[in-house]
Scaffold this active site. Structure first.
Site, PDB file in Angstrom:
ATOM      1  N   GLY A 189      -1.474  -5.705  11.962  1.00  4.50           N
ATOM      2  CA  GLY A 189      -2.921  -5.907  11.862  1.00  4.50           C
ATOM      3  C   GLY A 189      -3.771  -4.771  12.407  1.00  4.50           C
ATOM      4  N   THR A 190      -3.266  -3.530  12.335  1.00  3.38           N
ATOM      5  CA  THR A 190      -4.106  -2.424  12.822  1.00  3.38           C
ATOM      6  C   THR A 190      -5.315  -2.220  11.901  1.00  3.38           C
ATOM      7  OG1 THR A 190      -2.870  -0.669  11.685  1.00  3.38           O
ATOM      8  CG2 THR A 190      -2.154  -1.243  13.915  1.00  3.38           C
ATOM      9  N   ASN A 191      -5.150  -2.490  10.624  1.00  4.43           N
ATOM     10  CA  ASN A 191      -6.311  -2.380   9.720  1.00  4.43           C
ATOM     11  C   ASN A 191      -7.315  -3.496   9.988  1.00  4.43           C
ATOM     12  OD1 ASN A 191      -6.170  -0.102   7.615  1.00  4.43           O
ATOM     13  ND2 ASN A 191      -4.069  -0.854   7.708  1.00  4.43           N
ATOM     14  N   ASN A 212      -7.904  -3.991  -1.631  1.00  4.70           N
ATOM     15  CA  ASN A 212      -6.609  -3.759  -0.976  1.00  4.70           C
ATOM     16  C   ASN A 212      -6.579  -2.339  -0.435  1.00  4.70           C
ATOM     17  OD1 ASN A 212      -3.760  -4.203  -0.387  1.00  4.70           O
ATOM     18  ND2 ASN A 212      -3.320  -2.875  -2.135  1.00  4.70           N
ATOM     19  N   HIS A 233      -3.988   0.675   0.312  1.00  8.47           N
ATOM     20  CA  HIS A 233      -2.628   1.116  -0.002  1.00  8.47           C
ATOM     21  C   HIS A 233      -2.390   2.485   0.645  1.00  8.47           C
ATOM     22  CE1 HIS A 233       1.155   1.268  -2.092  1.00  8.47           C
ATOM     23  NE2 HIS A 233       0.892   2.533  -2.359  1.00  8.47           N
TER      24      HIS A 233
END
Ligand code: GAR
Length: 209
Positions: A12-14, A108, A110
């Site tokens: 969950g760093t994003n 999203n 990527h």
């Protein structure tokens, strides 16, 4: 106010970059209504709870088949009434019904410059292994809208990152996160929240204000 639901599978760093972006005013007009995770042990769930964000765990393993899971997943998302669904390291295929109901409202992140190292089988470290195996000198990250293909939807933002000679998949992954992902994902959300993203004929235009 743009209500977002963030879907995660791992560290969950994003997600953290989005939470920090909102706290620091880099993302405006945005509220996280909930975090959905398919993996009960994911640290992303702890990050959500620490920030008093409703965190929901829903795993395909708890359903008799994929159709049942897809139905329950769509119901959970609908309950949160999001304006935008953000896939931030979410490694579950998005059901066709959800793509249809949320056309151009799912994004999203990527970890490569699409169309390189993307599509079926390219996720997480595998993307960086592919880039190193091919010997590319530049890689990066892409934020795109989700359509009915894998990593094929309209591209919103991309950022390039240099590959170093002594990179491992892990060092490259970290650099792509730091220099690209944690910047362009919050930036894309802010652009959408402020009405600055339009899609025509499968291509994104960023509207200047
Ligand atoms: C990120 O590198 C993200 O780009 C990638 O998974 C990682 C999740 O890290 N996503 C994909 O590969 C999707 N195809 P995080 O949980 O620390 O944000």
């Amino acid at each position: 106010m743009l209500k977002i639901v963030v879907c995660v599978s791992g560290g969950g760093t994003n997600l953290q970059a989005i939470i920090d972006g909102i706290d620091q005013g880099k993302i405006t007009n945005t509220k996280i209504s909930g975090v959905i995770c398919n993996n009960a042990g994911a640290y992303a769930l702890t990050r959500a709870k620490e920030h008093d964000i409703p965190a929901i765990c829903i795993s395909p393993k708890d359903y008799t088949d994929r159709a049942e899971f897809n139905k329950a997943f769509l119901e959970k998302v609908n309950e949160l009434t999001p304006d935008l669904i953000v896939l931030a390291g979410f490694l579950v295929n998005i059901p066709a019904e959800m793509v249809e109901s949320y056309a151009n409202r799912i994004i999203n992140i990527h970890p490569s410059l699409i169309p390189s190292f993307c599509g079926k089988g390219y996720y997480g470290l595998k993307v960086h292994e592919g880039a190193l195996a091919r010997g590319v000198k530049v890689t990066g990250a892409t934020v795109h809208f989700v359509d009915d293909g894998t990593d094929t939807g309209p591209i919103i933002l991309q950022k390039a990152v240099n590959v170093e000679e002594d990179d491992t998949p892990q060092t490259l992954q970290r650099r792509v996160m730091e220099q690209a992902e944690w910047q362009i994902l919050p930036q894309a959300i802010d652009l959408i929240a402020n009405g600055r993203v339009s899609v025509t004929d499968g291509k994104v235009k960023i509207i200047n204000v």
